[in-house]
Scaffold this motif. Structure first.
Motif, PDB file in Angstrom:
ATOM      1  N   TYR A 204      20.608  -9.062  -3.306  1.00 56.85           N
ATOM      2  CA  TYR A 204      21.848  -9.170  -2.564  1.00 56.85           C
ATOM      3  C   TYR A 204      22.003 -10.586  -2.026  1.00 56.85           C
ATOM      4  O   TYR A 204      21.066 -11.193  -1.530  1.00 56.85           O
ATOM      5  CB  TYR A 204      21.846  -8.167  -1.393  1.00 56.85           C
ATOM      6  N   GLY A 205      23.247 -11.114  -2.150  1.00 54.39           N
ATOM      7  CA  GLY A 205      23.524 -12.446  -1.648  1.00 54.39           C
ATOM      8  C   GLY A 205      23.369 -13.535  -2.676  1.00 54.39           C
ATOM      9  O   GLY A 205      23.753 -14.668  -2.433  1.00 54.39           O
TER      10      GLY A 205
ATOM     11  N   GLN B 291      28.268  -7.909   1.276  1.00 54.78           N
ATOM     12  CA  GLN B 291      28.496  -9.101   2.091  1.00 54.78           C
ATOM     13  C   GLN B 291      29.542  -8.835   3.173  1.00 54.78           C
ATOM     14  O   GLN B 291      29.409  -9.293   4.303  1.00 54.78           O
ATOM     15  CB  GLN B 291      28.930 -10.259   1.203  1.00 54.78           C
TER      16      GLN B 291
END
Length: 566
Positions: free
Chosen positions: A499-500, A525
Motif C-alpha cells: 500500500y502506498g 489512501q
C-alpha cells in the motif's frame, strides 16, 4: 551358686543330727597347708565346693568354736577327718537334686519395648495409585508492599498415577491452605492453640465415581494468592507456611494423599537513592550525617556512609589559659536487630469468659528480638582535628548474615492482618572520649575521664531479591484493545503491491496496468487521509466511494470474480 550353699547347710544339719546321740567332736580349724594340699589335688569344681564348705554355719555356738580352736592346736588335721564331705554325685543327679532344693519361683521376662529383631507385623499393602504434582508457574513471588501488591499466581497439574489395570475412584480433591504455628501458644500442650489452618481455595476434580485405566491422569489447578497475605516465614515465636494437599479416595475406602509446601516470598522494590538522616547529640555540638540504603537483602553487603562534625570547640571558661575540647572516637559498633511480634490466639476451650461487661482477651502478644548481624571496629575511619572544627568520615559495611549450615535464616519484613509483624533496625553505637589541649598545641591532649555513648537507630527493610527481569503477573498480561494501533501493517506480496507504492514491481512509474489494484490503493489512501484519532474516518465522501465501487463492479463483472478487501 546358692544351691551349693543350701546343700551344704542341709548336709551339715543332717550330720549334726546323725551324731547327736554320740559325743560330738569339735571340728578343728583347717590349716593353710592342708587347705593348699586339698586345693592342689581337687578339681576346679571341687575347689569351689571346698571353699564353700570351709564357711562355718551361723548356728554353731561360741563354745563349739572355742573347742574347735583348742583341738586344732593339739591335733592339726584337716576338716575332712572330722566332717566327711558329702559324696560326689553325677551331673544328672546333681541337677535333679538342685531342682528339688531350689524354691519354686515364677520368673517373668521383662520387656523394655526395644524390638531389635525382625518385626512380625505384616507390611502394609501397596497403594493401587500415587499422587504427584507438577508446578507450571515460577516460584511464587509477591511484588510490592501488602497494600499495593496484586498477588501471585500458582498453577500446575495434579497427577494421579494408576498402577492397577482398572481402578474406580470415588473422589479426588485438593486444597490450598495457610498454616500458622505458634511456638509460644496461649496454652501449652493444646493442639488447637498451637496451630491454626485457614483454607484459601479448594478443588473438586471428580464430581462422581469414575473408573480409570492404568497410567497417569492429570487434573489442572490454579489459584491467586492475594497480595495482602503474609509470606512464608519461620521465626523464634512462630511460623507461617502454605500447604497444598490432594486426596484421592477409591470405592474401597482407600485414601491416597499428597501434601506439599509452597514457598511464598515477597520482594519490595528499591527506591534507587540512599536514605539521608541527620542526628544531633546535645549537650555537645556533635552532628552526624548518615547515608544508608533503605532496602537491603539477606546475605548482601551494604555500605553506610557516616560523616560527623562538631567534634571540637574552644572553651572560653578560662580566659587566661584557653583550651580546646576534643571528642575523639575510640570504638564503633553496628548491630542489625530483627523484631518479631505475633498474637497467640486462644481456642474455644481456653478462651477466658467476659466479666462485668468487659470483653475477654482472646490472645496474648508474643515478641522476640535478636541480632542477625554484629561487628565492632577500633580503627578504620578518617579524622581531622582542628581547634575550630573537627571531622570524621567512615564507610561502614554491614550485612544480614545467613548461616552456612543450619541455624535460623533471617526473616524478611512482614505485616499481616492477624497481628504478625517482622521489622528490622540498624543500631549504630559510638564511644567518644573527651580530651583537652592548649590552644595551638593539639599534640598535648590530656583525657578528662569523660566519655559518652552515641547511639542511632535506623529503620531498614529486609526483603528478598527478585530475579533479573522478573515482574508481577499483571505486568505480563497481553495488550488490551486500547493499545492496538489503528491499522495493521502492510505486507507486500508478489501478486499485489504494498500500500502506498502505487505500482507493482513490473509496472512503470506513471501508474499500474491493473485498474482494479489502483482502485484499492486509492481507497486505502483516502481512508488514511480522513482517519481521526481513533483510526476511523471522520467523513465519508459518497461520490468517491460510488466511483470506486463502480470500478470494482465493472472489473468484477468483466472478469467474473468477487472482489476482496484487505
Amino acid at each position: 551358686m546358692p544351691h551349693l550353699v543350701t546343700s551344704l547347710f542341709r548336709s551339715s544339719t543332717h550330720s549334726f543330727n546323725h551324731s547327736k546321740g554320740s559325743e560330738p567332736k569339735p571340728e578343728p580349724k583347717p590349716s593353710r597347708s592342708s587347705t593348699a594340699s586339698c586345693a592342689a589335688t581337687e578339681s576346679p569344681s571341687s575347689s569351689s565346693s571346698s571353699s564353700i564348705r570351709r564357711r562355718r554355719p551361723s548356728f554353731i555356738s561360741h563354745r563349739d568354736r572355742t573347742s574347735s580352736l583348742s583341738l586344732a592346736t593339739t591335733n592339726p588335721r584337716s576338716s575332712a577327718d572330722t566332717i566327711p564331705p558329702p559324696p560326689r554325685a553325677s551331673s544328672k543327679s546333681k541337677m535333679s537334686q538342685d531342682k528339688q532344693l531350689q524354691p519354686h519361683h515364677n520368673h517373668h521376662r521383662l520387656s523394655f519395648g526395644l524390638h531389635l529383631g525382625r518385626s512380625h507385623h505384616p507390611s502394609p499393602a501397596p497403594l493401587p495409585a500415587t499422587l504427584e504434582w507438577d508446578i507450571e508457574t515460577p516460584p511464587v513471588m509477591l511484588h510490592g508492599r501488602p497494600d499495593d501488591s496484586t498477588g501471585a499466581l500458582v498453577s500446575g497439574l495434579v497427577k494421579l498415577d494408576i498402577k492397577a489395570d482398572v481402578l474406580e475412584i470415588a473422589s479426588c480433591n485438593a486444597a490450598l491452605s495457610v498454616r500458622v504455628v505458634q511456638k509460644r501458644p496461649y496454652q501449652t500442650h493444646c493442639k488447637e492453640c498451637e496451630g491454626q489452618i485457614t483454607e484459601l481455595k479448594s478443588w473438586r476434580f471428580l464430581p462422581a465415581n469414575l473408573a480409570m485405566q492404568r497410567g497417569s491422569h492429570a487434573f489442572p489447578f490454579s489459584a491467586l494468592i492475594d497480595g495482602h497475605l503474609p509470606a512464608t516465614m519461620d521465626s523464634a515465636i512462630g511460623s507461617i507456611s502454605y500447604e497444598f494437599m490432594a486426596t484421592a479416595t477409591t470405592t474401597s475406602n482407600q485414601s491416597i494423599k499428597m501434601q506439599k509446601t509452597i514457598p511464598v516470598r515477597r520482594t519490595i522494590p528499591e527506591t534507587g537513592q540512599d536514605h539521608h538522616s541527620v542526628r544531633v547529640f546535645p549537650p555537645t555540638n556533635i552532628a552526624a550525617n548518615v547515608y544508608y540504603p533503605s532496602v537491603i537483602h539477606p546475605g548482601h553487603e551494604n555500605i553506610l556512609r557516616l560523616h560527623m562534625n562538631g567534634l571540637s570547640r574552644i572553651m572560653t571558661e578560662n580566659v587566661k589559659h584557653p583550651q580546646v575540647e576534643y571528642w575523639k572516637l575510640r570504638k564503633l559498633s553496628w548491630r542489625l536487630d530483627e523484631t518479631a511480634k505475633m498474637v497467640a490466639p486462644a481456642c474455644e476451650k481456653h478462651c477466658p469468659r467476659a466479666s462485668n461487661g468487659v470483653p475477654a482477651r482472646k490472645g496474648m502478644q508474643r515478641s522476640d528480638t535478636h541480632a542477625i548481624g554484629f561487628a565492632e571496629m577500633a580503627e578504620g575511619w578518617k579524622a581531622v582535628y582542628t581547634p575550630h572544627d573537627s571531622e570524621m568520615e567512615i564507610d561502614l559495611k554491614y550485612t544480614a548474615q545467613v548461616p552456612r549450615r543450619g541455624g535460623q535464616r533471617p526473616v524478611c519484613d512482614l505485616k499481616a492482618n492477624d497481628g504478625t509483624e517482622i521489622t528490622h533496625s540498624l543500631v549504630l553505637e559510638m564511644v567518644v572520649v573527651q580530651e583537652v589541649a592548649p590552644v595551638g598545641q593539639p599534640n598535648h591532649c590530656q583525657p578528662t575521664g569523660t566519655a559518652r555513648i552515641l547511639r542511632m537507630h535506623f529503620n531498614t527493610i529486609l526483603t528478598e531479591e527478585s530475579a533479573e527481569g522478573e515482574v508481577s503477573w499483571d505486568c505480563e498480561a497481553p495488550p488490551i484493545y486500547e493499545d492496538v494501533p489503528p491499522s495493521p501493517p502492510a505486507y507486500p506480496t508478489e501478486d499485489a503491491p504494498a500500500y502506498g507504492l502505487g505500482a507493482s514491481s513490473g509496472s512503470s512509474g506513471s501508474g499500474s496496468s491493473d485498474p482494479y489494484l489502483d482502485a484499492l490503493v486509492l481507497i486505502r489512501q483516502e481512508s488514511m487521509a480522513r482517519s481521526g484519532p481513533d483510526g476511523l474516518p471522520d467523513t465519508f465522501d459518497s461520490g468517491s466511494a460510488s466511483g470506486s465501487t463502480g470500478i470494482l463492479e465493472a472489473r468484477s463483472s468483466s472478469e467474473g470474480r468477487t472482489p476482496s478487501f484487505p
